[in-house]
Design a protein around this motif. Structure first.
Motif, PDB file in Angstrom:
ATOM      1  N   PHE A   1      13.443  77.500  34.144  1.00 31.00           N
ATOM      2  CA  PHE A   1      12.884  76.192  33.762  1.00 31.00           C
ATOM      3  C   PHE A   1      11.758  76.347  32.738  1.00 31.00           C
ATOM      4  O   PHE A   1      11.614  75.506  31.846  1.00 31.00           O
ATOM      5  CB  PHE A   1      12.412  75.416  34.997  1.00 31.00           C
ATOM      6  CG  PHE A   1      13.512  74.590  35.595  1.00 31.00           C
ATOM      7  CD1 PHE A   1      13.840  73.347  35.073  1.00 31.00           C
ATOM      8  CD2 PHE A   1      14.264  75.059  36.660  1.00 31.00           C
ATOM      9  CE1 PHE A   1      14.886  72.591  35.592  1.00 31.00           C
ATOM     10  CE2 PHE A   1      15.305  74.320  37.190  1.00 31.00           C
ATOM     11  CZ  PHE A   1      15.617  73.078  36.660  1.00 31.00           C
TER      12      PHE A   1
ATOM     13  N   ALA B   1      18.766  68.737  33.300  1.00 28.40           N
ATOM     14  CA  ALA B   1      17.323  68.564  33.538  1.00 28.40           C
ATOM     15  C   ALA B   1      16.576  68.525  32.206  1.00 28.40           C
ATOM     16  O   ALA B   1      15.664  67.713  32.016  1.00 28.40           O
ATOM     17  CB  ALA B   1      16.799  69.701  34.414  1.00 28.40           C
TER      18      ALA B   1
ATOM     19  N   LEU C   1      21.038  60.331  35.587  1.00 26.83           N
ATOM     20  CA  LEU C   1      21.401  61.278  34.528  1.00 26.83           C
ATOM     21  C   LEU C   1      22.537  60.745  33.661  1.00 26.83           C
ATOM     22  O   LEU C   1      22.544  60.934  32.448  1.00 26.83           O
ATOM     23  CB  LEU C   1      21.772  62.631  35.148  1.00 26.83           C
ATOM     24  CG  LEU C   1      20.616  63.314  35.909  1.00 26.83           C
ATOM     25  CD1 LEU C   1      21.113  64.555  36.644  1.00 26.83           C
ATOM     26  CD2 LEU C   1      19.470  63.678  34.985  1.00 26.83           C
TER      27      LEU C   1
ATOM     28  N   CYS D   1      22.315  65.535  42.143  1.00 24.85           N
ATOM     29  CA  CYS D   1      20.850  65.462  42.005  1.00 24.85           C
ATOM     30  C   CYS D   1      20.223  64.881  43.273  1.00 24.85           C
ATOM     31  O   CYS D   1      20.461  63.725  43.625  1.00 24.85           O
ATOM     32  CB  CYS D   1      20.480  64.592  40.800  1.00 24.85           C
ATOM     33  SG  CYS D   1      18.690  64.384  40.654  1.00 24.85           S
ATOM     34  N   PRO D   2      19.413  65.653  43.990  1.00 25.40           N
ATOM     35  CA  PRO D   2      18.848  65.144  45.247  1.00 25.40           C
ATOM     36  C   PRO D   2      17.823  64.040  45.036  1.00 25.40           C
ATOM     37  O   PRO D   2      17.496  63.308  45.970  1.00 25.40           O
ATOM     38  CB  PRO D   2      18.191  66.386  45.871  1.00 25.40           C
ATOM     39  CG  PRO D   2      17.988  67.345  44.768  1.00 25.40           C
ATOM     40  CD  PRO D   2      19.004  67.043  43.713  1.00 25.40           C
ATOM     41  N   LYS D   3      17.324  63.887  43.813  1.00 24.59           N
ATOM     42  CA  LYS D   3      16.357  62.823  43.538  1.00 24.59           C
ATOM     43  C   LYS D   3      17.044  61.587  42.954  1.00 24.59           C
ATOM     44  O   LYS D   3      16.379  60.616  42.569  1.00 24.59           O
ATOM     45  CB  LYS D   3      15.265  63.309  42.573  1.00 24.59           C
ATOM     46  CG  LYS D   3      14.532  64.557  43.011  1.00 24.59           C
ATOM     47  CD  LYS D   3      13.992  64.503  44.426  1.00 24.59           C
ATOM     48  CE  LYS D   3      12.734  63.695  44.551  1.00 24.59           C
ATOM     49  NZ  LYS D   3      12.190  63.769  45.935  1.00 24.59           N
TER      50      LYS D   3
ATOM     51  N   LEU E   1      18.390  60.934  40.126  1.00 22.49           N
ATOM     52  CA  LEU E   1      17.980  60.540  38.775  1.00 22.49           C
ATOM     53  C   LEU E   1      19.166  59.939  38.031  1.00 22.49           C
ATOM     54  O   LEU E   1      20.301  60.385  38.228  1.00 22.49           O
ATOM     55  CB  LEU E   1      17.455  61.772  38.009  1.00 22.49           C
ATOM     56  CG  LEU E   1      15.933  61.898  38.015  1.00 22.49           C
ATOM     57  CD1 LEU E   1      15.447  62.354  39.372  1.00 22.49           C
ATOM     58  CD2 LEU E   1      15.453  62.863  36.967  1.00 22.49           C
TER      59      LEU E   1
ATOM     60  N   CYS F   1      12.029  64.340  38.425  1.00 26.66           N
ATOM     61  CA  CYS F   1      12.769  65.605  38.547  1.00 26.66           C
ATOM     62  C   CYS F   1      11.875  66.678  39.177  1.00 26.66           C
ATOM     63  O   CYS F   1      10.734  66.860  38.774  1.00 26.66           O
ATOM     64  CB  CYS F   1      13.228  66.057  37.159  1.00 26.66           C
ATOM     65  SG  CYS F   1      13.901  67.727  37.144  1.00 26.66           S
ATOM     66  N   VAL F   2      12.409  67.364  40.195  1.00 29.67           N
ATOM     67  CA  VAL F   2      11.613  68.402  40.879  1.00 29.67           C
ATOM     68  C   VAL F   2      12.034  69.811  40.444  1.00 29.67           C
ATOM     69  O   VAL F   2      11.649  70.800  41.056  1.00 29.67           O
ATOM     70  CB  VAL F   2      11.709  68.264  42.421  1.00 29.67           C
ATOM     71  CG1 VAL F   2      11.040  66.995  42.892  1.00 29.67           C
ATOM     72  CG2 VAL F   2      13.154  68.345  42.902  1.00 29.67           C
ATOM     73  N   GLU F   3      12.852  69.881  39.398  1.00 30.42           N
ATOM     74  CA  GLU F   3      13.291  71.178  38.854  1.00 30.42           C
ATOM     75  C   GLU F   3      13.901  72.073  39.937  1.00 30.42           C
ATOM     76  O   GLU F   3      13.611  73.264  40.018  1.00 30.42           O
ATOM     77  CB  GLU F   3      12.139  71.877  38.114  1.00 30.42           C
ATOM     78  CG  GLU F   3      11.624  71.041  36.940  1.00 30.42           C
ATOM     79  CD  GLU F   3      10.761  71.808  35.957  1.00 30.42           C
ATOM     80  OE1 GLU F   3      10.291  72.896  36.305  1.00 30.42           O
ATOM     81  OE2 GLU F   3      10.561  71.307  34.826  1.00 30.42           O
ATOM     82  N   CYS F   4      14.756  71.457  40.764  1.00 28.66           N
ATOM     83  CA  CYS F   4      15.395  72.226  41.839  1.00 28.66           C
ATOM     84  C   CYS F   4      16.537  73.094  41.304  1.00 28.66           C
ATOM     85  O   CYS F   4      16.884  74.110  41.908  1.00 28.66           O
ATOM     86  CB  CYS F   4      15.929  71.283  42.915  1.00 28.66           C
ATOM     87  SG  CYS F   4      17.215  70.165  42.333  1.00 28.66           S
ATOM     88  N   GLY F   5      17.152  72.663  40.199  1.00 25.68           N
ATOM     89  CA  GLY F   5      18.237  73.447  39.606  1.00 25.68           C
ATOM     90  C   GLY F   5      19.624  73.056  40.101  1.00 25.68           C
ATOM     91  O   GLY F   5      20.619  73.644  39.652  1.00 25.68           O
ATOM     92  N   CYS F   6      19.727  72.070  40.995  1.00 30.20           N
ATOM     93  CA  CYS F   6      21.053  71.691  41.513  1.00 30.20           C
ATOM     94  C   CYS F   6      21.973  71.227  40.382  1.00 30.20           C
ATOM     95  O   CYS F   6      23.154  71.587  40.337  1.00 30.20           O
ATOM     96  CB  CYS F   6      20.917  70.574  42.552  1.00 30.20           C
ATOM     97  SG  CYS F   6      20.195  71.137  44.104  1.00 30.20           S
ATOM     98  N   CYS F   7      21.423  70.421  39.448  1.00 32.97           N
ATOM     99  CA  CYS F   7      22.260  69.893  38.359  1.00 32.97           C
ATOM    100  C   CYS F   7      22.763  71.020  37.469  1.00 32.97           C
ATOM    101  O   CYS F   7      23.882  70.960  36.958  1.00 32.97           O
ATOM    102  CB  CYS F   7      21.476  68.866  37.538  1.00 32.97           C
ATOM    103  SG  CYS F   7      19.971  69.524  36.802  1.00 32.97           S
TER     104      CYS F   7
HETATM  105  S1  SF4 Z   1      19.158  68.042  40.194  1.00 33.87           S
HETATM  106 FE1  SF4 Z   1      17.822  66.322  39.673  1.00 33.87          FE
HETATM  107  S2  SF4 Z   1      15.831  66.901  40.495  1.00 33.87           S
HETATM  108 FE2  SF4 Z   1      17.049  68.777  40.458  1.00 33.87          FE
HETATM  109  S3  SF4 Z   1      16.595  69.730  38.452  1.00 33.87           S
HETATM  110 FE3  SF4 Z   1      18.359  68.440  38.135  1.00 33.87          FE
HETATM  111  S4  SF4 Z   1      17.570  66.459  37.435  1.00 33.87           S
HETATM  112 FE4  SF4 Z   1      15.867  67.589  38.372  1.00 33.87          FE
END
Ligand code: SF4
Ligand code: SF4
Ligand code: FES
Length: 247
Positions: free
Chosen positions: A110, A173, A223, A217-219, A221, A150-156
């Motif tokens: 990130f 992200a 996208l 995306c767990p938040k 967003l 966005c919490v920069e979790c990396g799921c996306c």
């Molecule tokens: S999955 Fe959502 S919260 Fe996580 S990094 Fe991607 S955009 Fe950010």
């Protein structure tokens, strides 16, 4: 009667030359309101203290506990075991560097991505601490805040076909970050300058648009909307550049 859960967990320590990637199986009795984070902590405390996984906030805020849960990237602390079948397979997120078992280094990825897309407000204005902050329209501030979640979790990134195939793809992200700065009236970058950053195959034109990113995306967003807006804007800038119209 409580369910007996079976956990198949990926194990590998890249620092140990003797270590070979494999899966270990653990069994645990399900408890009320049990999350995957709680289950992993119990496995670590009661069965195998060498099990490696990340967590920090335990409340879906820090993004540290992302992993692949039965084939789908998600946050361990936000996933209830009751939403999962009796057998749960846990893998580390792909794309990111593996630290060990379920732990990956999202931070380095990130940081590099934020530098690559120049993820900060670009302005020539000098900060004057004696004047009042500039006001921003409430509705616009809320729109920007929505993308800032966005919490920069990396799921996306882990779910993204392009990011899995090419290392240089900036991922949803980063594209979301650029969409956020495009909205921000304080950012003085021209469309051409944005185009230089994301108007490439490493940016928005590398995106296949199948939207696995938004699905995981767990938040939650938006996208899909932001990628669509960015694609149209960058496409239009490309046309203007081609026909030497002002951009
Ligand atoms: S999955 Fe959502 S919260 Fe996580 S990094 Fe991607 S955009 Fe950010
Ligand atoms: S829509 Fe684009 S960014 Fe999202 S998962 Fe698909 S290729 Fe990746
Ligand atoms: S531990 Fe912070 S998001 Fe799960």
């Amino acid at each position: 009667m409580a369910r007996k859960l079976t956990f198949n967990i990926f194990r590998y320590n890249p620092q140990d030359p003797e270590s070979v990637p494999h899966s270990d199986t653990f069994y645990l009795e399900e408890a009320e309101r049990m999350t995957l984070y709680i289950a992993l902590t119990r496995i670590m405390e009661e069965q195998d203290p060498s099990l490696t996984f990340d967590f920090c906030c335990r409340a879906g805020i820090c993004g540290a506990c992302a992993m692949v849960i039965n084939g789908r990237p998600g946050l361990a602390c936000k996933t209830l075991t009751k939403e999962q079948p009796d057998e749960i397979t846990l893998m580390p997120l792909p794309v990111f560097k593996l630290v060990g078992d379920l732990s990956v280094d999202t931070g380095t990825w990130f940081r590099a991505m934020n530098e690559k897309v120049e993820s900060w407000v670009h302005t020539d204005k000098k900060m004057d601490p004696t004047v009042q902050e500039e006001r921003m329209d409430n509705a616009l501030a809320e729109e920007i805040y929505e993308l800032e979640r966005c919490v920069e979790c990396g799921c996306c990134v882990a779910a993204c076909g392009t990011a899995n195939m090419r290392e240089d793809f900036v991922g949803a992200a980063a594209l979301n970050r650029i969409a956020r700065f495009l909205m921000d009236p304080r950012d003085e970058r021209s469309e051409k300058e944005y185009f230089e950053v994301v108007g490439t195959d490493e940016g928005i034109f590398g995106c296949m648009g199948l939207l696995a990113c938004e699905d995981v995306c767990p938040k939650e967003l938006p996208l899909q909307d932001q990628l669509g807006i960015l694609r149209r804007k960058m496409g239009w800038t490309a046309v203007k550049q081609l026909f030497r119209l002002s951009a």
